[in-house]
Design an enzyme around this catalytic site. Structure first.
Site, PDB file in Angstrom:
ATOM      1  CD  GLU A  69       4.218   2.918   5.931  1.00 28.77           C
ATOM      2  OE1 GLU A  69       3.481   3.274   5.014  1.00 28.77           O
ATOM      3  OE2 GLU A  69       4.388   1.713   6.230  1.00 28.77           O
ATOM      4  CG  ASP A  96      -1.537  -1.379  13.239  1.00 27.90           C
ATOM      5  OD1 ASP A  96      -2.477  -0.795  12.653  1.00 27.90           O
ATOM      6  OD2 ASP A  96      -1.456  -2.610  13.351  1.00 27.90           O
ATOM      7  CG  ASP A 118       0.317  -3.898   2.365  1.00 25.34           C
ATOM      8  OD1 ASP A 118       1.033  -3.803   1.357  1.00 25.34           O
ATOM      9  OD2 ASP A 118       0.604  -3.369   3.463  1.00 25.34           O
ATOM     10  CE  LYS A 122      -0.238 -16.696   2.805  1.00 24.72           C
ATOM     11  NZ  LYS A 122       1.085 -16.380   3.298  1.00 24.72           N
ATOM     12  CG  ASP A 154      -2.599  -3.167  -7.522  1.00 21.11           C
ATOM     13  OD1 ASP A 154      -2.651  -2.633  -6.393  1.00 21.11           O
ATOM     14  OD2 ASP A 154      -2.170  -4.323  -7.703  1.00 21.11           O
ATOM     15  CB  THR A 190       0.663   6.373  -4.842  1.00 28.46           C
ATOM     16  OG1 THR A 190       0.479   5.123  -5.509  1.00 28.46           O
ATOM     17  CG2 THR A 190      -0.686   6.962  -4.472  1.00 28.46           C
ATOM     18  CD  GLU A 191       6.112   6.694  -3.392  1.00 29.13           C
ATOM     19  OE1 GLU A 191       4.919   6.540  -3.029  1.00 29.13           O
ATOM     20  OE2 GLU A 191       6.900   7.427  -2.777  1.00 29.13           O
ATOM     21  CD  GLU A 193      -2.499   6.464  -9.127  1.00 30.56           C
ATOM     22  OE1 GLU A 193      -2.237   6.995  -8.028  1.00 30.56           O
ATOM     23  OE2 GLU A 193      -3.475   6.777  -9.807  1.00 30.56           O
TER      24      GLU A 193
HETATM   25  C1  LIG Z   1       1.376  -1.422  -0.778  1.00 32.72           C
HETATM   26  S1  LIG Z   1       2.021  -0.082   0.121  1.00 32.72           S
HETATM   27  C2  LIG Z   1       1.371   1.337  -0.752  1.00 32.72           C
HETATM   28  C3  LIG Z   1       2.164   2.586  -0.489  1.00 32.72           C
HETATM   29  C4  LIG Z   1       1.622   3.871  -1.128  1.00 32.72           C
HETATM   30  N1  LIG Z   1       0.318   4.199  -0.588  1.00 32.72           N
HETATM   31  C5  LIG Z   1       1.567   3.775  -2.622  1.00 32.72           C
HETATM   32  O1  LIG Z   1       0.458   3.718  -3.161  1.00 32.72           O
HETATM   33  O2  LIG Z   1       2.632   3.794  -3.263  1.00 32.72           O
HETATM   34  C6  LIG Z   1       1.021  -0.135   1.587  1.00 32.72           C
HETATM   35  C7  LIG Z   1       1.614   0.600   2.771  1.00 32.72           C
HETATM   36  O3  LIG Z   1       0.700   0.551   3.852  1.00 32.72           O
HETATM   37  C8  LIG Z   1       1.417   0.333   5.069  1.00 32.72           C
HETATM   38  N2  LIG Z   1       0.454  -0.230   6.049  1.00 32.72           N
HETATM   39  C9  LIG Z   1      -0.124  -1.460   5.998  1.00 32.72           C
HETATM   40  N3  LIG Z   1      -0.926  -1.649   7.067  1.00 32.72           N
HETATM   41  C10 LIG Z   1      -0.866  -0.502   7.809  1.00 32.72           C
HETATM   42  C11 LIG Z   1      -1.457  -0.101   9.042  1.00 32.72           C
HETATM   43  N4  LIG Z   1      -2.288  -0.931   9.732  1.00 32.72           N
HETATM   44  N5  LIG Z   1      -1.173   1.134   9.530  1.00 32.72           N
HETATM   45  C12 LIG Z   1      -0.329   1.965   8.852  1.00 32.72           C
HETATM   46  N6  LIG Z   1       0.273   1.623   7.681  1.00 32.72           N
HETATM   47  C13 LIG Z   1       0.010   0.406   7.156  1.00 32.72           C
HETATM   48  C14 LIG Z   1       2.546  -0.594   4.644  1.00 32.72           C
HETATM   49  O4  LIG Z   1       3.629  -0.579   5.558  1.00 32.72           O
HETATM   50  C15 LIG Z   1       2.914  -0.018   3.277  1.00 32.72           C
HETATM   51  O5  LIG Z   1       3.901   0.992   3.364  1.00 32.72           O
END
Ligand SMILES: C[S@@+](CC[C@H](N)C(=O)[O-])C[C@H]1O[C@@H](n2cnc3c(N)ncnc32)[C@H](O)[C@@H]1O
Length: 224
Positions: A69, A96, A118, A122, A154, A190-191, A193
């Site tokens: 994360e 990352d 995510d 863009k 989604d 997931t949260e 979801e």
């Molecule tokens: C939209 S959230 C979804 C969280 C969870 N998977 C859920 O479905 O509830 C996306 C997560 O991916 C993490 N994330 C985005 N890019 C990442 C990367 N390159 N490496 C690790 N985590 C990343 C973000 O910080 C965020 O917590």
């Protein structure tokens, strides 16, 4: 959706290492490699607060689970939940994924989870999408042959983009569901979801197999 900076969570992340690996410390990197090599291990990239992985880890205690994360506040919240669960088969690394992949050259995972990544709509952020070219190449290097990426989203545009890119890189599509309602055995909500289902948004799910045909280097754009 942005998560507000929470000092307690960032502090927690900096203090508790029983279930956490860090790239800052060579011993910890070695422990990470041992953790992944010692058992069948699955990796979730972007676990959020960890609801999904804790559910799976509790039900499948003979398997190891690693979560990577990026966000420090979210990592701290997730780590605290892992610590409180008392499970020994789930660990976190806060960085990352792209940086982590440099340290994973000697290990292979049995599966990768990309849950509600995510969408990064863009154009200038295309390379940060977790299904963009560089990421798909890294996944092909760290996943065992004939094992899978489990992808849920989604977001329609991100889904179309990801599906096309998996096809470009010859990931074999073995499951597709554009209105995924009933969870498979090897899955958990997931949260994000829960939130999207509550709003009536259709969940899109793909399972992609890595095969001998899967491309493991970045495809150069056709310049003509
Ligand atoms: C939209 S959230 C979804 C969280 C969870 N998977 C859920 O479905 O509830 C996306 C997560 O991916 C993490 N994330 C985005 N890019 C990442 C990367 N390159 N490496 C690790 N985590 C990343 C973000 O910080 C965020 O917590």
């Amino acid at each position: 959706m942005r998560t507000k900076y929470k000092p307690w969570a960032v502090q927690y992340l900096s203090e508790y290492f029983e279930n956490q690996f860090t790239l800052e410390n060579e011993e910890s990197i070695k422990s990470l490699v041992d953790f992944v090599s010692s058992k069948d291990t699955y990796l979730e990239i972007g676990p959020g607060k960890g609801q999904f992985i804790l559910n799976l880890a509790k039900r499948y205690q003979n398997i190891n689970f690693l979560v990577c994360e990026l966000n420090k506040t979210i990592s701290g919240i997730c780590l605290k939940k892992i610590d409180e669960s008392d499970l020994k088969n789930v660990k976190l690394i806060s960085c990352d994924f792209y940086k982590l992949s440099e340290f994973l050259k000697t290990v292979k995972f049995c599966g990768l989870f990309l849950n509600f990544s995510d969408p990064r709509p863009k154009k200038r952020h295309t390379n940060r999408r977790l299904t963009s070219d560089n990421f798909l190449v890294e996944y092909s290097k760290i996943l065992k042959n004939n094992h899978y990426i489990y992808f849920k989203t989604d977001n329609d545009k991100f889904y179309e983009y990801s599906k096309e890119n998996f096809e470009r890189y010859n990931w074999k599509q073995i499951y597709i569901n554009e209105d995924y309602k009933n969870l498979d055995d090897f899955d958990a909500e997931t949260e994000f979801e829960m939130k999207f289902k509550g709003e009536g948004v259709k969940i899109k799910r793909l399972i992609l197999e890595k095969t001998d045909a899967t491309i493991n280097n970045v495809i150069e754009e056709d310049k003509n």
